[in-house]
Design an enzyme around this catalytic site. Sequence first.
Site, PDB file in Angstrom:
ATOM      1  N   SER A 129      44.903 106.445 -27.756  1.00 11.43           N
ATOM      2  CA  SER A 129      44.453 107.174 -26.570  1.00 11.43           C
ATOM      3  C   SER A 129      45.031 108.578 -26.602  1.00 11.43           C
ATOM      4  O   SER A 129      46.038 108.832 -27.273  1.00 11.43           O
ATOM      5  CB  SER A 129      44.924 106.447 -25.312  1.00 11.43           C
ATOM      6  N   TYR A 153      51.343 102.385 -20.188  1.00 14.50           N
ATOM      7  CA  TYR A 153      50.144 102.574 -21.008  1.00 14.50           C
ATOM      8  C   TYR A 153      50.371 103.716 -22.004  1.00 14.50           C
ATOM      9  O   TYR A 153      50.013 103.598 -23.183  1.00 14.50           O
ATOM     10  CB  TYR A 153      48.950 102.851 -20.092  1.00 14.50           C
TER      11      TYR A 153
HETATM   12  N1  LIG Z   1      38.137 103.936 -21.089  1.00 13.05           N
HETATM   13  C1  LIG Z   1      38.817 105.002 -21.485  1.00 13.05           C
HETATM   14  O1  LIG Z   1      38.705 106.125 -20.943  1.00 13.05           O
HETATM   15  C2  LIG Z   1      39.748 104.883 -22.652  1.00 13.05           C
HETATM   16  C3  LIG Z   1      40.385 106.036 -23.115  1.00 13.05           C
HETATM   17  C4  LIG Z   1      41.260 105.910 -24.195  1.00 13.05           C
HETATM   18  C5  LIG Z   1      41.466 104.702 -24.787  1.00 13.05           C
HETATM   19  N2  LIG Z   1      40.834 103.591 -24.295  1.00 13.05           N
HETATM   20  C6  LIG Z   1      41.094 102.332 -24.987  1.00 13.05           C
HETATM   21  O2  LIG Z   1      39.871 101.871 -25.528  1.00 13.05           O
HETATM   22  C7  LIG Z   1      39.898 100.447 -25.616  1.00 13.05           C
HETATM   23  C8  LIG Z   1      38.685  99.895 -24.896  1.00 13.05           C
HETATM   24  O3  LIG Z   1      38.693 100.370 -23.563  1.00 13.05           O
HETATM   25  P1  LIG Z   1      37.531  99.981 -22.518  1.00 13.05           P
HETATM   26  O4  LIG Z   1      37.478 101.071 -21.514  1.00 13.05           O
HETATM   27  O5  LIG Z   1      36.311  99.587 -23.271  1.00 13.05           O
HETATM   28  O6  LIG Z   1      38.201  98.713 -21.828  1.00 13.05           O
HETATM   29  P2  LIG Z   1      37.511  97.510 -21.012  1.00 13.05           P
HETATM   30  O7  LIG Z   1      36.095  97.801 -20.699  1.00 13.05           O
HETATM   31  O8  LIG Z   1      38.462  97.224 -19.880  1.00 13.05           O
HETATM   32  O9  LIG Z   1      37.562  96.302 -22.066  1.00 13.05           O
HETATM   33  C9  LIG Z   1      38.773  95.739 -22.446  1.00 13.05           C
HETATM   34  C10 LIG Z   1      38.483  94.696 -23.499  1.00 13.05           C
HETATM   35  O10 LIG Z   1      39.723  94.113 -23.903  1.00 13.05           O
HETATM   36  C11 LIG Z   1      39.550  92.702 -23.900  1.00 13.05           C
HETATM   37  N3  LIG Z   1      40.824  92.001 -23.683  1.00 13.05           N
HETATM   38  C12 LIG Z   1      41.711  92.189 -22.697  1.00 13.05           C
HETATM   39  N4  LIG Z   1      42.738  91.345 -22.839  1.00 13.05           N
HETATM   40  C13 LIG Z   1      42.485  90.611 -23.952  1.00 13.05           C
HETATM   41  C14 LIG Z   1      43.163  89.558 -24.619  1.00 13.05           C
HETATM   42  N5  LIG Z   1      44.361  89.112 -24.209  1.00 13.05           N
HETATM   43  N6  LIG Z   1      42.590  89.025 -25.723  1.00 13.05           N
HETATM   44  C15 LIG Z   1      41.388  89.462 -26.160  1.00 13.05           C
HETATM   45  N7  LIG Z   1      40.702  90.449 -25.582  1.00 13.05           N
HETATM   46  C16 LIG Z   1      41.248  91.008 -24.483  1.00 13.05           C
HETATM   47  C17 LIG Z   1      38.610  92.440 -22.759  1.00 13.05           C
HETATM   48  O11 LIG Z   1      38.080  91.139 -22.876  1.00 13.05           O
HETATM   49  P3  LIG Z   1      37.563  90.275 -21.616  1.00 13.05           P
HETATM   50  O12 LIG Z   1      36.106  90.614 -21.501  1.00 13.05           O
HETATM   51  O13 LIG Z   1      37.820  88.877 -22.023  1.00 13.05           O
HETATM   52  O14 LIG Z   1      38.370  90.702 -20.427  1.00 13.05           O
HETATM   53  C18 LIG Z   1      37.595  93.557 -22.998  1.00 13.05           C
HETATM   54  O15 LIG Z   1      36.721  93.178 -24.023  1.00 13.05           O
HETATM   55  C19 LIG Z   1      41.228 100.014 -24.985  1.00 13.05           C
HETATM   56  O16 LIG Z   1      42.203  99.894 -25.994  1.00 13.05           O
HETATM   57  C20 LIG Z   1      41.571 101.187 -24.107  1.00 13.05           C
HETATM   58  O17 LIG Z   1      42.942 101.253 -23.848  1.00 13.05           O
HETATM   59  C21 LIG Z   1      39.980 103.658 -23.248  1.00 13.05           C
END
Ligand SMILES: NC(=O)c1ccc[n+]([C@@H]2O[C@H](COP(=O)([O-])OP(=O)(O)OC[C@H]3O[C@@H](n4cnc5c(N)ncnc54)[C@H](OP(=O)(O)O)[C@@H]3O)[C@@H](O)[C@H]2O)c1
Length: 282
Positions: free
Chosen positions: A162, A175
């Site tokens: 991130s 985080y």
């Molecule tokens: N959104 C942003 O602006 C942003 C920016 C920088 C980095 N990121 C990073 O990008 C990645 C994806 O973000 P996102 O926004 O797509 O997040 P999201 O929509 O909240 O999705 C999170 C994913 O992680 C899975 N997960 C959570 N706990 C888990 C576990 N114990 N075992 C297996 N799977 C698990 C969830 O599965 P379930 O469906 O089972 O809950 C879901 O598929 C993350 O690493 C996040 O930190 C996001």
Amino acid sequence: MSDKEMSLGNPARMFDFTGQIVVITGATGVLGGEIACALAGCGARMAILYRNVERGQALLQLMGNHAGHADLFSADVLKIESLREAAAAILARFGKVDCLINAAGGNKPQATTTPELKFFDLPADALRWVFDLNLLGTILPCQVFGKIMAESGHGVILNVSSMNSYRPLTRIPAYSAAKAGVSNFTQWLAVHMAQEYSPRIRVNAIAPGFFLTDQNRFLLQDRETHELTPRGKQILAHTPMGRFGAPEDLLGAVLWLLSPGSAFVTGTVVPIDGGFSAFSGV
Ligand SMILES: NC(=O)c1ccc[n+]([C@@H]2O[C@H](COP(=O)([O-])OP(=O)(O)OC[C@H]3O[C@@H](n4cnc5c(N)ncnc54)[C@H](OP(=O)(O)O)[C@@H]3O)[C@@H](O)[C@H]2O)c1
């Protein structure tokens, strides 16, 4: 496709993933889902690690015509036995693993400071939840699927770090620290894999900037009016391109880092942030 074939033939073919087995965590989420759909569209066979069967099925629906390129395998990124079982099932079905994408991750309000919830009172459970999901939830899949790559002598791992891994953002200490850990671990594992096992195992990360998704919406948009919060406005003011990222903004970098087009690239963390990390604010 070997690296040599790629350089001799049409370079556009480097994004043809036909025959590649790509394992992905977090694909039921917003960013991981976009990545899984794109790779299936490029011919990859997607091994989707999921926790919740309804969310896994919803992803297959979203993939539409490409759902035939995806298989669901139950696993929790924090439970090594479940990862090992998924890996055994994937090997039994496909006989190999070419790529691993660690897109599971996230933050939670209880680990975020507010005027009411001071840093001094952030509960240890919430802090641990964030560290575990982002850092351990990246390391454990790398242990399980990285071992398969070490045995075969080839593979690509892509972690999701991130923007706040470079410099921490206010309010989200766990985080920020966890993602700094993901970037640091990416470099460590890149060196370890190349030196100890094979220079044909590469490990990189992307560092997305600000994407308006479920994990951060509560920080960026007012729940009722959907107006940008002062923090949301501040972020846009510090993003030279003047907008939040859209999930598809990640795809070019992801395809490049997984493809032979980045054959000499390992240990990098690529910002995808509309210029946020380049801007001093003045
Ligand atoms: N959104 C942003 O602006 C942003 C920016 C920088 C980095 N990121 C990073 O990008 C990645 C994806 O973000 P996102 O926004 O797509 O997040 P999201 O929509 O909240 O999705 C999170 C994913 O992680 C899975 N997960 C959570 N706990 C888990 C576990 N114990 N075992 C297996 N799977 C698990 C969830 O599965 P379930 O469906 O089972 O809950 C879901 O598929 C993350 O690493 C996040 O930190 C996001």
